[in-house]
Design an enzyme around this catalytic site. Sequence first.
Site, mmCIF file in Angstrom:
data_model
loop_
_atom_site.group_PDB
_atom_site.id
_atom_site.type_symbol
_atom_site.label_atom_id
_atom_site.label_comp_id
_atom_site.label_asym_id
_atom_site.label_seq_id
_atom_site.Cartn_x
_atom_site.Cartn_y
_atom_site.Cartn_z
ATOM 1 N N ASP A 277 0.895 -0.832 -0.339
ATOM 2 C CA ASP A 277 -0.056 0.356 0.294
ATOM 3 C C ASP A 277 1.056 1.539 0.342
ATOM 4 O O ASP A 277 2.439 1.296 0.535
ATOM 5 C CB ASP A 277 -1.184 -0.015 1.466
HETATM 6 C C1 BGC Z 1 -5.070 3.505 0.211
HETATM 7 C C2 BGC Z 1 -5.127 2.595 -1.106
HETATM 8 C C3 BGC Z 1 -4.880 3.112 -2.032
HETATM 9 C C4 BGC Z 1 -3.683 3.491 -2.364
HETATM 10 C C5 BGC Z 1 -4.248 4.148 -3.491
HETATM 11 C C6 BGC Z 1 -4.192 3.729 0.340
HETATM 12 O O1 BGC Z 1 -3.678 4.872 0.575
HETATM 13 O O2 BGC Z 1 -5.069 2.804 1.700
HETATM 14 O O3 BGC Z 1 -7.003 1.404 -0.334
HETATM 15 O O4 BGC Z 1 -5.513 2.006 -3.325
HETATM 16 O O5 BGC Z 1 -3.891 4.442 -1.977
HETATM 17 O O6 BGC Z 1 -4.511 5.243 -4.072
#
Ligand code: BGC
Length: 719
Positions: A277
């Site tokens: 993530d």
């Molecule tokens: C979130 C994810 C997301 C990623 C990309 C993160 O902060 O937890 O769910 O896919 O950002 O935007």
Amino acid sequence: MVLVGCASDQHPLYKDASANIESRVEDLISRMTLEEKILQLNQYTLGVNTVENNFGEVVKDIPVEIGSLIYFSDHAEGRNAMQKKAMEESRLGIPILFGHDVIHGYRTTYPIPLALACSWTPELVRRASEVAAQEAYACGVNWTFSPMIDVARDPRWGRVMEGFGEDTYTNAVFCEAVVKGYQGDDMSEKNRIAACLKHYVGYGASEAGRDYVPTEISDQTLWDTYLPPFEAGVKAGAATLMSAFHTISGIPASANHYILTEVLKDKWEHDGFVVSDWGAVEQLVIQGMAENEKEATMLAFNAGVEMDMADKMYQKYLSELLDEGKIDLKQVDEAVRRILRVKFRLGLFENPYVEEKTESEIYLLPQSLEIAEQAAAESMVLLKNEGSLLPLENVGTIAIIGPVANDKAQHLGNWGARARVEDVVGIIQGMNEEFAEKSKILTAPGCDFEGNDKSGFAEAVRIAKASDVVVVCLGHKGSWSGENQSRSTIEIPAIQEELLAAVEATGKPVVVLVTTGRPVELQRIEKKADAILQTWHSGVRAGNAIAGLLSGRYNPSGKLAMTFPYSTGQIPIYYNRRKPARTGDQGIYKDITSEPLYPFAHGLSYSTFEYGKLTLSAKELKENEKIYAEVSVKNTSKLDGFETVHWYVCDPYSHITRPIKELRFFEKKRVKAGETEIFRFEIDPLRDLGFVNRKGDKYLDKGEYRIMVGDQSVSVYVK
Ligand code: BGC
């Protein structure tokens, strides 16, 4: 096995579309320098997620050899330009994987996933995901960070909107539907994009409903509750997974060898890749696991995270770690192999570019909008309908009051990919269209979502008095749910409850619409409402679906996929809890009820259904025999309707105690007025009665099991 056969410099095997993917991958890896390999393991971001990006300017410092880019212009043109750089300016011409968060539709925004789960219609969700993939693909997206399948039991957590509710099986079923919708059977086909199961794993157990905080999850609970939806997604062919932010009983998910390698790769044999993530690698330092960025990189990489999202840690440190012998080249090759495999499976080497189409060719197509309305109508849940106030038939004047009434933006909820307010049919527009010939509509917002300004109350009360029925539209803004949107209370802000009280005092019949991205506390609202419809954040056709439900054009069929607590203080509260040590008046709250206001699977219809006797095809069974449970459901009303039958099982006595009931199957069917339908649950003993031990192996105890439907239960014995 000889994989590299006829590679030559003029006609490299990896460019030969007729060769098999594994041999193409090996050929390509054999040609790559270390630097090229490491760049494949990085995902860069354009940072600004807007159409106005000056694409050329933004991308000028991005190495053409990178593995992936997240967030880019929604013009296929800009995306193709970047891809052209990768294909033509890099030594080997490896296409970039373009990623974007497509969570509940791309431009045609659908209900939030939590709402979709309340439809209990996986096929509809598959079709909605297919449309999302089709629109995203047309703009150059190859990969979405969805579905989120974090079982979530704390509605204070903002991210409950993104998943399919509190139940493990429900998350697993909808996960499969979404993966199939995005990927189809062959990801290299047009309009298909790769799925990413997230957030692996247990993110929904966030303490006190706060984001990014640690979780405490026993191995048993990990296997019982949190892992099964991911296993289902892997089995359905999901190309990738995202490692989560939180720590699991002390070990951060993004540096967790057990879940990332032992479970995912060794046990489940997933051969795609894991992306961290956003910034989850460097955050291992903040979490107190790694002393510095380099150690964080080593820990994440060695645990089994192949691609680093956004923080560039892999690019910065992997080569040094190799020199120091802290990681080895075989692992780098394996990580590259997994990423390239997905790129080949997507057909990116053959079709790196997307056709540039006009907006009207891509977005909001009639069929896509039809699905949007159907999904919204099936997702909304009729919580209360005293005196059959709904549907509103032969009503002279309807007053529509409340902050959501004319605020279209809120129906989009959070995580809109390319969502636009102008696409939304709001409540007033929907009601005007629906009731044009039948009723007069009066409107007044009454108040804002929060604050103390009551200056609009008088007008709201005035129009309520002038009406025959009042529809009060309460709720949360879309932005109050989603990532980093935890709330200490799940109440609707006091000003809205006060508005409702003022309107109710007029004595007019009151319908409350609750537009939120999470279960909310309705105990006071419930007393003041004759009918309550939970509308969720339901996307571009929310207003049509709401109006259609209020008029009776749609018969409500949604049922809750997440418990509505009586009060915030009851959280966590969910249906499949274990039994307590004492019963009766022991162990319950002394100040409030211990029961939820609306339990899991609650939801009314304008039809009435009567369940027949639950029967079993056999009372005893052996491990490998299947039996059936059946129940008849009669529609005792004059209206055709849909009923979802939820089948639960329970192992009443077990050396590891089991929940009081666990959902194992559900089915939604149309039951015509006055007619009866048979609902059948085929029980496979190991799959449905067995459970996993702490190592994830399924087993079946001999003894008694209970099969439950509605409030009936029968026992079956495993010999
Ligand atoms: C979130 C994810 C997301 C990623 C990309 C993160 O902060 O937890 O769910 O896919 O950002 O935007």
